[in-house]
Scaffold this motif. Structure first.
Motif, PDB file in Angstrom:
ATOM      1  N   PHE A 138       0.838  -1.226  -0.041  1.00 50.99           N
ATOM      2  CA  PHE A 138      -0.217   0.066  -0.088  1.00 50.99           C
ATOM      3  C   PHE A 138       1.135   1.420  -0.138  1.00 50.99           C
ATOM      4  CE2 PHE A 138      -3.804  -2.615   2.657  1.00 50.99           C
ATOM      5  CZ  PHE A 138      -4.342  -2.733   1.182  1.00 50.99           C
ATOM      6  N   LEU A 139       1.979   0.999   0.809  1.00 48.32           N
ATOM      7  CA  LEU A 139       2.982   2.482   0.767  1.00 48.32           C
ATOM      8  C   LEU A 139       3.107   2.383  -0.654  1.00 48.32           C
ATOM      9  CD1 LEU A 139       4.088   2.119   4.170  1.00 48.32           C
ATOM     10  CD2 LEU A 139       2.505   3.401   3.351  1.00 48.32           C
ATOM     11  N   GLU A 140       3.955   1.598  -1.276  1.00 50.08           N
ATOM     12  CA  GLU A 140       4.703   1.375  -2.837  1.00 50.08           C
ATOM     13  C   GLU A 140       3.928   2.491  -3.516  1.00 50.08           C
ATOM     14  OE1 GLU A 140       6.084  -2.376  -3.282  1.00 50.08           O
ATOM     15  OE2 GLU A 140       7.137  -2.574  -1.255  1.00 50.08           O
ATOM     16  N   GLN A 141       2.390   2.305  -3.028  1.00 47.14           N
ATOM     17  CA  GLN A 141       1.437   2.773  -4.425  1.00 47.14           C
ATOM     18  C   GLN A 141       0.853   3.796  -4.123  1.00 47.14           C
ATOM     19  OE1 GLN A 141      -0.818  -2.005  -4.979  1.00 47.14           O
ATOM     20  NE2 GLN A 141      -1.641  -0.156  -3.492  1.00 47.14           N
ATOM     21  N   GLY A 142       1.118   4.096  -2.665  1.00 44.84           N
ATOM     22  CA  GLY A 142       0.691   5.112  -2.242  1.00 44.84           C
ATOM     23  C   GLY A 142      -1.253   5.020  -2.707  1.00 44.84           C
ATOM     24  N   LYS A 143      -1.651   3.972  -2.070  1.00 41.24           N
ATOM     25  CA  LYS A 143      -2.874   3.953  -1.077  1.00 41.24           C
ATOM     26  C   LYS A 143      -3.116   2.924  -1.402  1.00 41.24           C
ATOM     27  CE  LYS A 143      -4.358   3.160  -6.596  1.00 41.24           C
ATOM     28  NZ  LYS A 143      -4.892   3.165  -7.614  1.00 41.24           N
ATOM     29  N   GLY A 144      -4.484   2.828  -0.949  1.00 42.77           N
ATOM     30  CA  GLY A 144      -5.037   0.957  -0.429  1.00 42.77           C
ATOM     31  C   GLY A 144      -5.932   0.812   0.637  1.00 42.77           C
ATOM     32  N   LYS A 145      -6.879  -0.406   0.446  1.00 43.15           N
ATOM     33  CA  LYS A 145      -8.170  -0.341   1.135  1.00 43.15           C
ATOM     34  C   LYS A 145      -7.724  -1.795   2.186  1.00 43.15           C
ATOM     35  CE  LYS A 145     -11.235   2.358  -2.464  1.00 43.15           C
ATOM     36  NZ  LYS A 145     -11.763   3.303  -1.704  1.00 43.15           N
ATOM     37  N   ILE A 146      -8.538  -0.840   3.657  1.00 37.12           N
ATOM     38  CA  ILE A 146      -8.452  -1.884   4.269  1.00 37.12           C
ATOM     39  C   ILE A 146      -9.743  -2.605   5.227  1.00 37.12           C
ATOM     40  CG2 ILE A 146      -7.754  -3.563   6.793  1.00 37.12           C
ATOM     41  CD1 ILE A 146      -4.467  -1.226   5.532  1.00 37.12           C
ATOM     42  N   VAL A 147     -10.129  -3.758   4.884  1.00 36.68           N
ATOM     43  CA  VAL A 147     -11.557  -3.394   5.865  1.00 36.68           C
ATOM     44  C   VAL A 147     -11.357  -5.068   7.127  1.00 36.68           C
ATOM     45  CG1 VAL A 147     -14.128  -4.797   5.649  1.00 36.68           C
ATOM     46  CG2 VAL A 147     -12.850  -3.308   4.246  1.00 36.68           C
ATOM     47  N   ASN A 148     -11.384  -4.443   8.129  1.00 36.59           N
ATOM     48  CA  ASN A 148     -11.312  -5.673   9.460  1.00 36.59           C
ATOM     49  C   ASN A 148     -12.617  -6.223   9.687  1.00 36.59           C
ATOM     50  OD1 ASN A 148      -8.474  -5.055   9.497  1.00 36.59           O
ATOM     51  ND2 ASN A 148      -8.391  -3.494  11.187  1.00 36.59           N
ATOM     52  N   ILE A 149     -12.955  -6.889   9.611  1.00 31.76           N
ATOM     53  CA  ILE A 149     -14.190  -7.987   9.937  1.00 31.76           C
ATOM     54  C   ILE A 149     -15.100  -7.677  11.680  1.00 31.76           C
ATOM     55  CG2 ILE A 149     -16.077  -9.723  10.053  1.00 31.76           C
ATOM     56  CD1 ILE A 149     -15.005  -7.825   7.077  1.00 31.76           C
ATOM     57  N   THR A 150     -16.013  -7.422  12.011  1.00 35.72           N
ATOM     58  CA  THR A 150     -15.472  -7.626  13.426  1.00 35.72           C
ATOM     59  C   THR A 150     -17.113  -7.996  13.649  1.00 35.72           C
ATOM     60  OG1 THR A 150     -15.287  -6.324  15.300  1.00 35.72           O
ATOM     61  CG2 THR A 150     -16.330  -4.886  13.674  1.00 35.72           C
ATOM     62  N   MET A 151     -17.394  -7.968  15.124  1.00 38.26           N
ATOM     63  CA  MET A 151     -18.877  -8.627  15.771  1.00 38.26           C
ATOM     64  C   MET A 151     -19.756  -7.332  16.989  1.00 38.26           C
ATOM     65  SD  MET A 151     -19.633 -11.435  14.748  1.00 38.26           S
ATOM     66  CE  MET A 151     -18.707 -12.272  13.500  1.00 38.26           C
ATOM     67  N   ASN A 152     -20.888  -7.675  16.366  1.00 35.32           N
ATOM     68  CA  ASN A 152     -22.034  -6.914  17.158  1.00 35.32           C
ATOM     69  C   ASN A 152     -21.209  -6.592  18.735  1.00 35.32           C
ATOM     70  OD1 ASN A 152     -23.828  -7.318  15.048  1.00 35.32           O
ATOM     71  ND2 ASN A 152     -25.131  -8.408  16.135  1.00 35.32           N
ATOM     72  N   HIS A 153     -21.387  -5.440  19.316  1.00 41.34           N
ATOM     73  CA  HIS A 153     -20.638  -5.213  20.385  1.00 41.34           C
ATOM     74  C   HIS A 153     -21.594  -5.474  21.975  1.00 41.34           C
ATOM     75  CE1 HIS A 153     -19.486  -0.956  19.433  1.00 41.34           C
ATOM     76  NE2 HIS A 153     -18.572  -1.626  19.002  1.00 41.34           N
ATOM     77  N   ALA A 154     -22.258  -6.351  21.804  1.00 44.48           N
ATOM     78  CA  ALA A 154     -23.129  -7.509  22.596  1.00 44.48           C
ATOM     79  C   ALA A 154     -22.498  -8.725  22.872  1.00 44.48           C
ATOM     80  CB  ALA A 154     -24.494  -7.574  22.234  1.00 44.48           C
ATOM     81  N   THR A 155     -21.702  -9.140  21.958  1.00 43.31           N
ATOM     82  CA  THR A 155     -20.938 -10.208  21.789  1.00 43.31           C
ATOM     83  C   THR A 155     -19.058  -9.598  22.822  1.00 43.31           C
ATOM     84  OG1 THR A 155     -20.905 -10.944  19.335  1.00 43.31           O
ATOM     85  CG2 THR A 155     -19.575 -12.079  20.616  1.00 43.31           C
ATOM     86  N   MET A 156     -19.329  -8.570  22.460  1.00 42.88           N
ATOM     87  CA  MET A 156     -17.932  -8.300  23.700  1.00 42.88           C
ATOM     88  C   MET A 156     -18.543  -7.792  25.002  1.00 42.88           C
ATOM     89  SD  MET A 156     -16.709  -5.602  20.909  1.00 42.88           S
ATOM     90  CE  MET A 156     -16.687  -5.927  19.123  1.00 42.88           C
ATOM     91  N   ARG A 157     -19.510  -8.677  25.752  1.00 39.74           N
ATOM     92  CA  ARG A 157     -19.932  -8.102  27.100  1.00 39.74           C
ATOM     93  C   ARG A 157     -20.530  -9.724  27.307  1.00 39.74           C
ATOM     94  NH1 ARG A 157     -21.770  -2.987  24.503  1.00 39.74           N
ATOM     95  NH2 ARG A 157     -23.543  -4.008  24.638  1.00 39.74           N
TER      96      ARG A 157
END
Length: 260
Positions: A141-160
């Motif tokens: 990404f740094l070589e290209q000077g651009k990029g996109k990252i998507v991180n998959i997560t879950m509902n906040h209820a799952t964290m509690r």
């Protein structure tokens, strides 16, 4: 002819041999992207990629273990050699509560009964894996000077939720990691966003013996719920969007509100 808004885009999805990862990889390929599916099992990968290729989708298998820095480095080199770069990285690979408590849905256990080895294994995959993979692919990404990252997560209820150590902390950590990544990369033209299904989803993380009961009581989302939102996040339409947390099951309303 089907519209292909991602023609010419190169995407890599981790944990893509089944579940959410496979659904996202399929959606990206159907939208015209070249998609690299990664997972630890070559056999599973080859099977799903062959199925996608039969439909003339531009899909490729690449064995990678998100917990293994050498495996990741080899994958980065392969992506650079074969595709010249990368437009989208989707961090999805993860393991669930059943790895530390097979009966977590019917007999939740308190955190102090979780083994240290089980805790470390899940965190190494679900949180440290996101860090290691993104850190390694940042070179492209740094070589290209651009990029996109998507991180998959879950509902906040799952964290509690009771009995959800270490899965809940792993996803909470991934969200904090994502927000900090977005700030660190704000001036680098690399967008970082979070995406979650919006409810319990029919994947391998839910034990087969409990699926019908959960369907009857709460309903289960299809992994395909991720399709429209991941295609949007891969497209030029999302350029400059960063630090967002998007719920796939509410994507249409989110998009409508954004366009008002």
């Amino acid at each position: 002819m089907t519209e292909q808004p991602l023609q010419g885009k190169r995407a890599l999805v981790t944990g893509a041999s089944s579940g959410l990862g496979l659904a996202m990889a399929e959606a990206l390929a159907e939208a015209g992207a070249t998609v690299i599916l990664t997972a630890r099992s070559a056999e599973k990968l080859d099977t799903v990629v062959a199925s996608l290729a039969q439909r003339r989708l531009d899909a490729h298998a690449l064995v990678m273990d998100v917990r293994d820095e050498q495996s990741i480095a080899t994958a980065v080199d392969e992506v650079r050699r074969r595709w010249g770069g990368l437009d989208l990285l989707v961090n999805n690979a993860g393991i669930g509560m059943r790895t530390v408590n097979p009966d977590f849905l019917t007999d939740p256990q308190p955190f102090y009964k979780v083994s240290a080895a089980g805790f470390r294994d899940l965190i190494d995959t679900n949180l440290t894996g996101y860090f290691l993979v993104t850190k390694a692919f940042m070179a492209l990404f740094l070589e290209q000077g651009k990029g996109k990252i998507v991180n998959i997560t879950m509902n906040h209820a799952t964290m509690r939720r009771q009995g959800f150590v270490p899965y809940g902390p792993s996803r909470a950590g991934a969200e904090s990691l994502s927000l900090i990544m977005a700030e660190d990369l704000r001036e680098a033209n690399v967008d970082v966003n979070m995406l979650l299904p919006g409810g319990a989803t029919e994947t391998g993380m839910i034990p087969e013996e409990h699926k019908e009961a959960i369907k009857a009581q709460f309903g289960l989302l299809s992994p395909a719920v991720m399709a429209d939102s991941i295609v949007f996040l891969a497209s030029d339409a999302s350029d400059g969007l960063t630090g967002e947390r998007i719920v796939a099951s509410e994507f249409d309303e989110w998009l409508r509100q954004r366009e008002l």
